[in-house]
Design an enzyme around this catalytic site. Structure first.
Site, mmCIF file in Angstrom:
data_model
loop_
_atom_site.group_PDB
_atom_site.id
_atom_site.type_symbol
_atom_site.label_atom_id
_atom_site.label_comp_id
_atom_site.label_asym_id
_atom_site.label_seq_id
_atom_site.Cartn_x
_atom_site.Cartn_y
_atom_site.Cartn_z
ATOM 1 N N LYS A 52 1.114 -7.222 1.535
ATOM 2 C CA LYS A 52 1.621 -7.159 0.174
ATOM 3 C C LYS A 52 0.563 -7.730 -0.766
ATOM 4 C CE LYS A 52 5.457 -5.183 1.095
ATOM 5 N NZ LYS A 52 5.650 -3.792 0.678
ATOM 6 N N ASP A 80 -1.084 -2.719 0.410
ATOM 7 C CA ASP A 80 0.012 -2.176 -0.402
ATOM 8 C C ASP A 80 0.253 -3.019 -1.649
ATOM 9 O OD1 ASP A 80 2.280 -0.937 -1.368
ATOM 10 O OD2 ASP A 80 3.621 -1.834 0.114
ATOM 11 N N GLU A 106 -2.153 1.744 -0.093
ATOM 12 C CA GLU A 106 -0.810 2.224 -0.434
ATOM 13 C C GLU A 106 -0.440 1.932 -1.882
ATOM 14 O OE1 GLU A 106 3.867 1.663 0.870
ATOM 15 O OE2 GLU A 106 2.293 1.343 2.363
ATOM 16 N N ASP A 129 4.441 6.070 -1.774
ATOM 17 C CA ASP A 129 5.885 6.003 -1.567
ATOM 18 C C ASP A 129 6.653 5.838 -2.866
ATOM 19 O OD1 ASP A 129 5.327 3.316 -2.007
ATOM 20 O OD2 ASP A 129 6.506 2.582 -0.341
ATOM 21 N N LYS A 153 11.353 6.316 2.381
ATOM 22 C CA LYS A 153 12.463 5.374 2.276
ATOM 23 C C LYS A 153 13.761 6.175 2.148
ATOM 24 C CE LYS A 153 9.671 1.708 0.335
ATOM 25 N NZ LYS A 153 9.238 0.982 -0.858
#
Length: 201
Positions: A52, A80, A106, A129, A153
């Site tokens: 993260k 990400d 990401e 995403d 997701k």
């Protein structure tokens, strides 16, 4: 599944694998803390890590570099930002991360348009995403050559039926697919596991 006496994975295309790799999200912290977290998960048999990020791009690049150096060829690292960088910071991060082995980049920015600008400035494979919500947005990203992988997701795309459609499309397009959801719990874990089990490895 219960109403017809079948596992849900059979209803989603059939079981393709009995097990599948898990990944762990690594909370944003100092480079040392993130590396220690990854070491602990590796000792448990995990080899895929979603770091993260989304803070200072230079510090984020250093965090990622330290994790890469502390892992091996069997490990995959996903940098990400969850769409958290401004465009200029995402470009800085992309250039700082470029060339690191086993790293996927990401969702650096919130929009597909911004991610495409970042894409032009890195050779890292891209995962999207947050900006993929339906078949149209997945096809748009694919046609723009914006991604090599798609983080699916289930609840974000409207449930298992829509997720199966998007999973099948991503597989047909040759994209890697990670299956998860925005929330947790036993029901969510079961849904993710059954969709993953029915996905080609």
């Amino acid at each position: 599944g219960r109403s017809v006496g079948l596992p849900v994975c059979d209803l989603l295309g059939g079981r393709r694998s009995d097990d599948f790799p898990l990944y762990f999200a690594v909370p944003l912290a100092s480079a040392g803390e993130m590396t220690a977290y990854v070491h602990a998960r590796r000792s448990e048999g995990i080899h895929r890590f979603q770091l993260k990020l989304g803070a200072d791009p230079y510090e984020d690049a250093e965090r990622t570099r330290e994790v890469v150096e502390a892992t091996g060829p069997e490990d995959v690292i996903v940098a990400d930002a969850n769409g958290g960088w401004r465009l200029q910071d995402a470009v800085v991060a992309a250039r700082a991360l470029d060339g690191l082995p086993r790293v996927f980049f990401e969702q650096p920015c919130p929009t597909l348009e911004e991610c495409l600008i970042v894409r032009q400035r890195t050779t890292l494979p891209m995962v999207l995403d947050e900006c993929i919500r339906d078949v149209h947005s997945l096809l748009r990203a694919y046609e723009a050559k914006a991604l090599e992988a798609f983080n699916l997701k289930i609840s974000k795309v409207g449930g298992l039926t829509h997720a199966k459609l998007m999973r099948d499309l991503a597989v047909a397009l040759g994209l890697r697919v990670t299956i998860e959801d925005a929330w947790g719990g036993d029901l969510v874990t079961a849904a993710v596991a059954h969709l993953a089990a029915s996905t080609p490895p």
